[in-house]
Write a protein that holds these residues in place. Structure first.
Motif, PDB file in Angstrom:
ATOM      1  N   VAL A  47       0.838  -1.198   0.000  1.00 12.45           N
ATOM      2  CA  VAL A  47       0.000   0.000   0.000  1.00 12.45           C
ATOM      3  C   VAL A  47       0.873   1.249   0.000  1.00 12.45           C
ATOM      4  O   VAL A  47       0.635   2.200  -0.759  1.00 12.45           O
ATOM      5  N   GLU A  48       1.906   1.270   0.836  1.00 14.26           N
ATOM      6  CA  GLU A  48       2.807   2.421   0.891  1.00 14.26           C
ATOM      7  C   GLU A  48       3.503   2.649  -0.441  1.00 14.26           C
ATOM      8  O   GLU A  48       3.626   3.784  -0.894  1.00 14.26           O
ATOM      9  N   LEU A  51       1.101   4.151  -3.002  1.00 11.61           N
ATOM     10  CA  LEU A  51       0.824   5.558  -2.730  1.00 11.61           C
ATOM     11  C   LEU A  51       2.026   6.462  -2.993  1.00 11.61           C
ATOM     12  O   LEU A  51       1.865   7.622  -3.371  1.00 11.61           O
ATOM     13  N   GLN A  52       3.241   5.959  -2.826  1.00 10.30           N
ATOM     14  CA  GLN A  52       4.447   6.772  -2.987  1.00 10.30           C
ATOM     15  C   GLN A  52       4.907   6.894  -4.432  1.00 10.30           C
ATOM     16  O   GLN A  52       5.737   7.749  -4.744  1.00 10.30           O
ATOM     17  N   GLU A  54       4.138   7.772  -8.265  1.00  9.69           N
ATOM     18  CA  GLU A  54       3.222   8.449  -9.169  1.00  9.69           C
ATOM     19  C   GLU A  54       3.051   7.593 -10.428  1.00  9.69           C
ATOM     20  O   GLU A  54       4.038   7.125 -11.013  1.00  9.69           O
ATOM     21  N   SER A  67      -0.222   5.864  -8.003  1.00 14.38           N
ATOM     22  CA  SER A  67      -1.313   6.793  -7.725  1.00 14.38           C
ATOM     23  C   SER A  67      -1.127   8.063  -8.548  1.00 14.38           C
ATOM     24  O   SER A  67      -0.067   8.300  -9.110  1.00 14.38           O
ATOM     25  N   LEU A  69      -1.592  11.541  -7.432  1.00 12.40           N
ATOM     26  CA  LEU A  69      -1.899  12.501  -6.382  1.00 12.40           C
ATOM     27  C   LEU A  69      -1.165  13.823  -6.532  1.00 12.40           C
ATOM     28  O   LEU A  69      -1.618  14.838  -6.007  1.00 12.40           O
ATOM     29  N   ILE A  88      -7.444   7.492  -4.859  1.00 13.69           N
ATOM     30  CA  ILE A  88      -6.860   6.464  -3.997  1.00 13.69           C
ATOM     31  C   ILE A  88      -7.494   5.111  -4.304  1.00 13.69           C
ATOM     32  O   ILE A  88      -6.799   4.105  -4.435  1.00 13.69           O
ATOM     33  N   ALA A  91      -6.073   3.836  -7.474  1.00 16.83           N
ATOM     34  CA  ALA A  91      -4.696   3.354  -7.325  1.00 16.83           C
ATOM     35  C   ALA A  91      -4.659   1.914  -6.812  1.00 16.83           C
ATOM     36  O   ALA A  91      -3.795   1.133  -7.196  1.00 16.83           O
ATOM     37  N   GLU A 129      -3.914   4.346   6.679  1.00 17.26           N
ATOM     38  CA  GLU A 129      -2.875   5.063   5.948  1.00 17.26           C
ATOM     39  C   GLU A 129      -3.198   6.542   5.924  1.00 17.26           C
ATOM     40  O   GLU A 129      -4.330   6.958   6.195  1.00 17.26           O
ATOM     41  N   VAL A 131      -2.160  10.273   3.549  1.00 18.93           N
ATOM     42  CA  VAL A 131      -1.447  10.992   2.502  1.00 18.93           C
ATOM     43  C   VAL A 131      -1.654  12.481   2.714  1.00 18.93           C
ATOM     44  O   VAL A 131      -2.641  12.899   3.327  1.00 18.93           O
TER      45      VAL A 131
END
Length: 133
Positions: A47-48, A51-52, A54, A67, A69, A88, A91, A129, A131
């Motif tokens: 998951v991290e 999210l980290q 792009e 993701s 973001l 999210i 993603a 989590e 962000v």
């Protein structure tokens, strides 16, 4: 005259086999591999990483990984609060181990920076989590 080789037909049953989640764990402070794990700790790392990273930036990942973001930075708060949950969820849509994303809570801890915490329900349990944009 047979069209298919002997013993091959259309009545073959396909079986879905889940891949294991056993993976190398990264110690983010030292940026080194710190061992191996599976289940919920491995999902937290997945998951991290999603999210980290792009989406579309790194050729090593497929176009459905990561993701989107970064381009929310500087947008109006109302727009971010409506768009961030969708991005999210999008993603995580490529990972079948993630069941749902819910309980989005927005806070402004630092003036001009909007943080969003949420729960990620996986087949191994639930993660919380956060962000910031």
């Amino acid at each position: 005259m047979a069209v298919l080789p002997e013993g091959v037909g259309l009545d073959v049953t396909l079986h879905h086999v889940e891949k294991p989640t056993r993976t190398f764990l990264i110690d983010w402070s030292s940026k080194q591999v710190s061992g191996m794990d599976e289940g919920l700790p491995a999902m937290r790392q997945a998951v991290e990483i999603i999210l980290q990273n792009e989406r579309f930036r790194w050729q090593i990942y497929s176009s459905d990984f990561g993701s989107e973001l970064e381009n929310l930075v500087g947008e109006e708060r109302d727009y971010i609060e409506s768009e961030l949950p969708r991005r999210i969820e999008d993603a995580f849509s490529g990972d079948s181990r993630i069941l749902t994303v819910e309980n989005f809570v927005f806070t402004e801890k630092i003036p001009g920076e909007l943080s969003c915490s949420f729960d990620v329900k996986t087949v191994y349990g639930t993660l919380t989590e956060e962000v910031s944009v």
